[in-house]
Design an enzyme around this catalytic site. Structure first.
Site, PDB file in Angstrom:
ATOM      1  N   SER A  50       0.826  -1.209   0.000  1.00 38.78           N
ATOM      2  CA  SER A  50       0.000   0.000   0.000  1.00 38.78           C
ATOM      3  C   SER A  50       0.862   1.262   0.000  1.00 38.78           C
ATOM      4  O   SER A  50       2.045   1.231   0.367  1.00 38.78           O
ATOM      5  CB  SER A  50      -0.917   0.015   1.227  1.00 38.78           C
ATOM      6  OG  SER A  50      -0.136   0.250   2.394  1.00 38.78           O
ATOM      7  N   ASP A  84      -1.214  -0.768  -3.810  1.00 34.67           N
ATOM      8  CA  ASP A  84      -2.577  -0.646  -3.282  1.00 34.67           C
ATOM      9  C   ASP A  84      -2.855   0.738  -2.684  1.00 34.67           C
ATOM     10  O   ASP A  84      -1.971   1.357  -2.084  1.00 34.67           O
ATOM     11  CB  ASP A  84      -2.750  -1.723  -2.199  1.00 34.67           C
ATOM     12  CG  ASP A  84      -4.197  -2.058  -1.931  1.00 34.67           C
ATOM     13  OD1 ASP A  84      -5.021  -1.928  -2.850  1.00 34.67           O
ATOM     14  OD2 ASP A  84      -4.489  -2.464  -0.795  1.00 34.67           O
ATOM     15  N   HIS A  85      -4.102   1.177  -2.847  1.00 35.71           N
ATOM     16  CA  HIS A  85      -4.585   2.413  -2.207  1.00 35.71           C
ATOM     17  C   HIS A  85      -3.692   3.617  -2.485  1.00 35.71           C
ATOM     18  O   HIS A  85      -3.276   4.326  -1.557  1.00 35.71           O
ATOM     19  CB  HIS A  85      -4.725   2.217  -0.693  1.00 35.71           C
ATOM     20  CG  HIS A  85      -5.936   1.424  -0.312  1.00 35.71           C
ATOM     21  ND1 HIS A  85      -7.222   1.863  -0.503  1.00 35.71           N
ATOM     22  CD2 HIS A  85      -6.046   0.189   0.235  1.00 35.71           C
ATOM     23  CE1 HIS A  85      -8.080   0.934  -0.077  1.00 35.71           C
ATOM     24  NE2 HIS A  85      -7.385  -0.100   0.357  1.00 35.71           N
ATOM     25  N   ASP A 106      -6.927   5.282  -5.590  1.00 34.65           N
ATOM     26  CA  ASP A 106      -7.934   5.485  -4.560  1.00 34.65           C
ATOM     27  C   ASP A 106      -8.356   6.944  -4.476  1.00 34.65           C
ATOM     28  O   ASP A 106      -7.727   7.743  -3.782  1.00 34.65           O
ATOM     29  CB  ASP A 106      -7.368   5.010  -3.214  1.00 34.65           C
ATOM     30  CG  ASP A 106      -8.411   5.009  -2.114  1.00 34.65           C
ATOM     31  OD1 ASP A 106      -9.514   5.530  -2.337  1.00 34.65           O
ATOM     32  OD2 ASP A 106      -8.110   4.480  -1.028  1.00 34.65           O
ATOM     33  N   HIS A 182     -12.558  -1.733   6.544  1.00 39.36           N
ATOM     34  CA  HIS A 182     -11.130  -1.949   6.777  1.00 39.36           C
ATOM     35  C   HIS A 182     -10.759  -2.142   8.250  1.00 39.36           C
ATOM     36  O   HIS A 182     -11.382  -1.581   9.140  1.00 39.36           O
ATOM     37  CB  HIS A 182     -10.330  -0.743   6.276  1.00 39.36           C
ATOM     38  CG  HIS A 182     -10.000  -0.810   4.825  1.00 39.36           C
ATOM     39  ND1 HIS A 182     -10.322   0.186   3.949  1.00 39.36           N
ATOM     40  CD2 HIS A 182      -9.379  -1.758   4.092  1.00 39.36           C
ATOM     41  CE1 HIS A 182      -9.910  -0.132   2.739  1.00 39.36           C
ATOM     42  NE2 HIS A 182      -9.337  -1.317   2.788  1.00 39.36           N
ATOM     43  N   HIS A 210     -12.572  -5.173  -0.424  1.00 43.65           N
ATOM     44  CA  HIS A 210     -11.565  -4.685   0.522  1.00 43.65           C
ATOM     45  C   HIS A 210     -12.023  -5.005   1.946  1.00 43.65           C
ATOM     46  O   HIS A 210     -13.180  -5.318   2.182  1.00 43.65           O
ATOM     47  CB  HIS A 210     -11.372  -3.173   0.359  1.00 43.65           C
ATOM     48  CG  HIS A 210     -10.533  -2.810  -0.835  1.00 43.65           C
ATOM     49  ND1 HIS A 210      -9.311  -2.206  -0.718  1.00 43.65           N
ATOM     50  CD2 HIS A 210     -10.743  -2.999  -2.152  1.00 43.65           C
ATOM     51  CE1 HIS A 210      -8.801  -2.022  -1.925  1.00 43.65           C
ATOM     52  NE2 HIS A 210      -9.658  -2.491  -2.819  1.00 43.65           N
ATOM     53  N   ASN A 232      -9.098  -8.761  -0.837  1.00 45.60           N
ATOM     54  CA  ASN A 232      -7.964  -8.084  -0.199  1.00 45.60           C
ATOM     55  C   ASN A 232      -7.924  -8.358   1.305  1.00 45.60           C
ATOM     56  O   ASN A 232      -8.899  -8.093   2.005  1.00 45.60           O
ATOM     57  CB  ASN A 232      -8.087  -6.574  -0.388  1.00 45.60           C
ATOM     58  CG  ASN A 232      -7.738  -6.125  -1.789  1.00 45.60           C
ATOM     59  OD1 ASN A 232      -7.623  -6.930  -2.705  1.00 45.60           O
ATOM     60  ND2 ASN A 232      -7.578  -4.826  -1.953  1.00 45.60           N
TER      61      ASN A 232
HETATM   62  O1  G3H Z   1      -6.556  -3.087   0.506  1.00 44.01           O
HETATM   63  C1  G3H Z   1      -6.350  -3.801   1.487  1.00 44.01           C
HETATM   64  C2  G3H Z   1      -7.435  -4.459   2.202  1.00 44.01           C
HETATM   65  O2  G3H Z   1      -8.622  -3.806   1.989  1.00 44.01           O
HETATM   66  C3  G3H Z   1      -7.110  -4.903   3.581  1.00 44.01           C
HETATM   67  O3  G3H Z   1      -8.167  -4.743   4.506  1.00 44.01           O
HETATM   68  O4  G3H Z   1      -6.765  -5.024   6.526  1.00 44.01           O
HETATM   69  O5  G3H Z   1      -9.225  -4.966   6.688  1.00 44.01           O
HETATM   70  O6  G3H Z   1      -8.096  -6.928   5.649  1.00 44.01           O
HETATM   71  P1  G3H Z   1      -8.058  -5.452   5.935  1.00 44.01           P
HETATM   72 ZN    ZN Z   2      -8.336  -1.814   1.067  1.00 41.67          ZN
END
Ligand code: G3H
Ligand code: ZN
Length: 292
Positions: A50, A84-85, A106, A182, A210, A232
């Site tokens: 990320s 990611d993100h 994102d 999340h 996610h 994810n």
């Molecule tokens: O993009 C990453 C995920 O959305 C991780 O989410 O840490 O709640 O499993 P999490």
């Molecule tokens: Zn995420």
């Protein structure tokens, strides 16, 4: 198998009607453990780093990406590398050169029109660099000055707006808000399977979930059967890792060699990955409603 492209890995999962799990990498031990878990499961896997993890590494994308790519290259299963993100377009510009075959841009916290404009621009740039692009859409019907991130609990993605968003931005995959949130440390999220089915029918690209750490196994199975492809997971690995570190240190006050506590931590992450890959890799029809 080694390093492959995320787009191909996700497309193969979608064609097979199974999930493609993406696990967050923070340290080298995460990457090693995720690949070990995937090899134990005999399944492909996505290593995702990320923007926040890059920032934690001093804002330098190359060292952590190079480490993850090297682990992927030596894997016995197919492994891809995903950024990611990403909110920072300067970071997006570095992704392809750093070895990423895909990126999640994102703009979900921005007003809808701004989200579309920035995401379309980011997708065009990322495609120009040869990358596969994921973006997200939460609640779009709200007022422009009250955007709702897809990460927030209670937010839902509207299928009609999702179809328009994919068409307007040109993204290759869509992260949707269907009940997960999340960073949950309990597996108590309830997903809206009916909404997932409507979203799958409405959009032409694979759907992404996610915040999957907070979703129970049966819910994950049903989500994949309903149309989620990329799953994810981050927090679940850190729960396993930190629990193992805590137990190792508590068991021996004289311990100073990090290998003595990072070893169990790496094993715990690998075991979590192996288990979750078994859950999301079940073919459609294998899911069952245990709480019916
Ligand atoms: O993009 C990453 C995920 O959305 C991780 O989410 O840490 O709640 O499993 P999490
Ligand atoms: Zn995420």
């Amino acid at each position: 198998m080694g390093l492959v492209e995320t787009g191909a890995l996700v497309a193969q999962a979608a064609a097979a009607g199974v999930g493609a799990a993406a696990f967050n990498v923070i340290t080298l031990e995460h990457a090693e453990a995720i690949v070990t878990g995937a090899e134990a499961a005999g399944r492909p896997v996505i290593l995702q780093i990320s923007q926040n993890a890059v920032r934690w590494h001093g804002g330098r994308i190359r060292p952590v990406a190079a480490a993850a790519a090297a682990v992927a290259e030596e894997a016995d299963v197919a492994v891809s590398l995903h950024l990611d993100h990403v909110e920072d377009r300067a970071l997006l510009e570095q992704a392809a050169d750093a070895g990423f075959s895909s990126v999640m841009f994102d703009a979900g916290a921005l007003p809808h029109d701004r989200n579309i404009a920035l995401t379309a621009d980011a997708a065009a740039r990322a495609h120009g660099a040869g990358m596969w692009v994921e973006a997200e859409l939460g609640h779009v019907g709200g007022k422009p000055d009250q955007p709702a991130s897809a990460h927030a609990a209670g937010v839902r993605t509207d299928p009609g707006e999702a179809a328009d968003y994919v068409g307007a931005t040109g993204v290759d995959a869509l992260a949707v808000a269907v009940g997960s949130s999340h960073a949950m440390t309990t597996r108590s999220a309830r997903l809206d399977e009916g909404l997932i089915e409507r979203l799958r029918a409405a959009v032409t690209v694979p759907l992404v979930l996610h915040g999957s750490s907070g979703v129970p196994d049966d819910e994950l199975r049903r989500a994949v059967a309903a149309g989620i492809v990329k799953v994810n997971v981050g927090t679940a690995l850190n729960i396993a890792m930190t629990g193992a570190v805590r137990a190792a240190l508590a068991g021996d006050a004289s311990m100073v060699d990090p290998r003595k506590y990072l070893g169990p931590a790496r094993d715990a992450i690998a075991d979590t990955v192996r288990t979750l890959l078994g859950v999301v890799s079940a073919p459609a029809g294998a899911e069952r409603r245990s709480d019916a």
